[in-house]
Enzyme design. Structure first.
Site, mmCIF file in Angstrom:
data_model
loop_
_atom_site.group_PDB
_atom_site.id
_atom_site.type_symbol
_atom_site.label_atom_id
_atom_site.label_comp_id
_atom_site.label_asym_id
_atom_site.label_seq_id
_atom_site.Cartn_x
_atom_site.Cartn_y
_atom_site.Cartn_z
ATOM 1 N N GLU A 322 0.798 -1.055 0.001
ATOM 2 C CA GLU A 322 0.016 -0.054 0.027
ATOM 3 C C GLU A 322 0.937 1.364 0.010
ATOM 4 O O GLU A 322 0.488 2.128 0.812
ATOM 5 C CB GLU A 322 -0.943 -0.090 1.117
ATOM 6 C CG GLU A 322 -2.012 -1.083 1.228
ATOM 7 C CD GLU A 322 -3.052 -0.850 2.330
ATOM 8 O OE1 GLU A 322 -4.056 -1.159 2.057
ATOM 9 O OE2 GLU A 322 -2.514 -0.591 3.420
ATOM 10 N N CYS A 406 -11.432 2.097 5.667
ATOM 11 C CA CYS A 406 -10.746 3.574 6.311
ATOM 12 C C CYS A 406 -11.291 4.425 5.351
ATOM 13 O O CYS A 406 -11.499 5.680 5.415
ATOM 14 C CB CYS A 406 -9.398 3.313 6.357
ATOM 15 S SG CYS A 406 -8.610 2.531 4.814
#
Length: 641
Positions: A322, A406
């Site tokens: 990520e 998120c």
């Protein structure tokens, strides 16, 4: 920091001058961001998105946080349960971000039903808090014996940071201290554990975020210890505490912990972690000037924006971590550029713009907000992107929700607080960093000043600004000129002004302003064919389309040929057209192209190159793709002569 003044007298006693925006003796601006609560959004583009966010996305999020047991996890903690927890250890943070988004919305649009719903959730949070101030449902239910043990991966301090941000937002919106009191107790608890003094522990968050949140909490409470705690976390970072186990697949650079923080020269590791970290550094520098941190930010920014940022303002190509890989590694089909990373880039860019006083940082902020961030939620407010690729073979669709949720509340809180990105001000200056139709009500020294801004941005570059000071007053009006605008024009009270120079990318007008004075800024929007640095191998022989702040893309559903067969001639002249009924109302870009006439079923492996047939191509804003049926998409198109 050197400043200069180059002035000339123009008609109507208007003075256009560069101004010094830095405080004496340090590298921080005197201008501060103007709160979203002082700004009423009125324009067609963002007001529509905010209303969808308020009426669809926020209620949907709260429902999903309920049905996926995130809110129930907090209830379990309040009941002192030791089983039943569902989700990742940081699931509380998603609840906090949703509260933050809802609070921003309440501040601009009162909603008794939403207000009451937040009160119910906050009551559960307050009940879950332990007497010593600690609150984190995962550790209270699952691992009460391991609090603050795994700082690298369990996100305790990150989750606390989102609690602080939500609490400040809720307090500012409602004037209720219910959640703020919880946040203060948790902050005091953390402060009692971490620090340099005897009896305290060394440590810092594996996932930065608490640093910038502590600054917000300080501003709301006036408690200086919170600045000191944020400084402690930043000042000590880089001691390598997250690389103690060599068998771990994630090394210290993933956590930005491989060297002292002042030694960094490139952006690395997990993208959101890195961008939140440097946002926190920028916040702390305003209150604690530090030459080492200051120069580090410039080095890392140069690497981030100059070698590792997507054209959409997105950050982080590597899905496996990520995060970041190497310079110029910016693949399209596998581009990760997490929604949270684009939002974090906008946050860091705004802070850098305020530190440095240069429009180039606000250019990146705007790029990230309109493209990489806004892409994260569908036009109807019901579906979301976690990763945001720049190409698709037709197999990419938005999701209803995520196990690690998120991104949805992050884009929701960003849309709800978009007014906070527009202005910066001090007692003698109003600076416009973004152009959004709005009404501003702000105090400049002892004088109240209102602005009424009308614009059809981002579709049109004309901006009308009516100034309404309570009393006639001399002050500066600073107007950002985006990088894409080559020939701006300006009138003051109907009289054309000469724009011969810019101050760090801004036009600055200093004069005595009276009620009803009007400034009109025109920024011609032309279609631009963009190319990459030659070292971005993936984009060699390809171009992207940009108009104003918007990056465009091509979806196969809009083309007359298969997208894979289309080439854009380098001399193509693009035309624009307003389509009110397409994708919520957009400006499309059309141009002549060529489509290869190859038979996909032909037996020959190689054949003579085909010049192709003429065809017309249509491009739409990148943020609006994947809002119809799944279809191939490209941002970077092959070009031909």
């Amino acid at each position: 920091m050197k400043s200069y003044i180059k002035s000339f007298i123009i008609i109507a006693a208007v003075l256009i001058i560069p101004i010094s925006t830095f405080a004496a003796g340090d590298n921080t601006m005197t201008l501060k961001p103007v709160s979203y609560s002082k700004v009423e959004i009125t324009d067609k583009f963002w007001k529509k998105r905010m209303e969808t966010n308020r009426t669809v996305t926020i209620p949907l999020m709260l429902d999903l946080l309920d049905s996926t047991k995130s809110i129930q996890n907090i209830e379990l903690a309040g009941k002192h349960a030791r089983e039943g927890f569902i989700g990742p250890p940081w699931t509380d943070s998603d609840v906090y971000k949703a509260i933050e988004a809802a609070s921003y919305s309440l501040s601009t649009t009162p909603d008794p039903e939403l207000d009451a719903r937040l009160d119910e959730i906050i009551e559960k949070i307050a009940k879950a808090q332990q007497p010593d101030g600690y609150i984190n449902s995962y550790f209270q239910v699952v691992e009460p014996e391991n609090k603050f043990v795994d700082l690298a991966l369990k996100h305790e301090l990150y989750t606390a940071g989102h609690l602080f941000e939500a609490a400040v937002a809720h307090y500012e919106a409602t004037n209720k201290r219910t959640l703020l009191d919880v946040a203060v107790k948790m902050a005091d608890h953390i402060d009692s554990i971490f620090g340099d003094s005897d009896g305290k522990s060394m440590g810092y968050p594996g996932h930065p975020e608490i640093e910038l949140a502590l600054i917000k909490l300080w501003r709301a409470t006036g408690e200086k210890r919170y600045i000191d705690l944020a400084w402690f976390f930043l000042d000590n970072r880089g001691k390598g505490i997250f690389n103690v186990d060599p068998s771990l697949p994630l090394k210290s650079d993933y956590f930005q912990d491989d060297m002292p923080i002042r030694d960094h020269s490139e952006i690395k590791g997990h993208a959101v972690r890195a961008l939140y970290l440097f946002s926190g550094v920028a916040d702390v520098l305003v209150h604690k000037p530090d030459a080492g941190l200051d120069s580090m930010l410039d080095r890392v920014w140069s690497n981030a924006a100059g070698k590792r940022m997507y054209i959409t303002g997105g950050m982080g190509p590597g899905g496996g971590i990520e995060g970041f890989t190497t310079d110029y590694d910016l693949p399209n089909l596998s581009a990760y550029q997490e929604t949270c990373a684009s939002i974090a880039m906008a946050m860091w860019s705004q802070r850098m713009g305020l530190l440095r006083g240069k429009s180039e940082y606000f250019d990146v902020m705007e790029r990230a907000l309109y493209n990489g961030s806004l892409d994260g939620v569908s036009l109807d407010g019901k579906k979301f992107f976690y990763a945001n690729p720049l190409a698709s073979i037709g197999n990419v669709e938005r999701s209803d929700w995520f196990g690690c949720a998120c991104c949805p509340p992050n884009i929701s809180r960003t849309i709800a607080s978009i007014g906070g990105y527009i202005y910066a001000a001090d007692d003698d200056t109003i600076q416009m960093n973004m152009y959004i139709g709005n009404k501003l009500d702000v105090q400049l020294g002892d004088n109240r000043v209102q602005l009424k801004v009308k614009t059809n941005y981002p579709w049109d570059g004309k901006v009308s600004i009516e100034l309404r000071p309570e009393n006639a007053k001399v002050f500066e009006l600073r107007l950002r000129i985006p990088e894409w605008c080559k020939k701006p024009s300006l009138t003051v009270n109907g009289k054309k002004q000469k724009v011969s120079s810019l101050d760090k990318g801004f036009i600055s007008i200093k004069r005595e302003w009276c009620y009803g004075n009007e400034v009109i800024l025109n920024m011609p929007m032309k279609v631009q064919m963009m190319e990459s640095h030659p070292k971005v191998v993936e984009n060699k022989g390809r171009i992207a389309i940009q108009r104003g702040p918007l990056v465009y893309c091509f979806e196969e559903i809009d083309q007359k040929s298969l997208l894979r067969d289309i080439y854009i001639p380098e001399d193509t002249e693009f035309k624009t057209k307003w389509e009110p009924d397409l994708l919520g109302g957009i400006v499309v870009i059309k141009g002549e192209a060529r489509a290869a006439e190859q038979d996909a079923n032909a037996e020959k492996l190689y054949r003579e190159a085909d010049k192709g047939k003429k065809t017309t191509v249509t491009a739409i804003p990148y943020y609006s793709w994947s809002n119809r049926k799944p279809t191939p998409m490209e941002v970077w198109m092959p070009v031909c002569k």
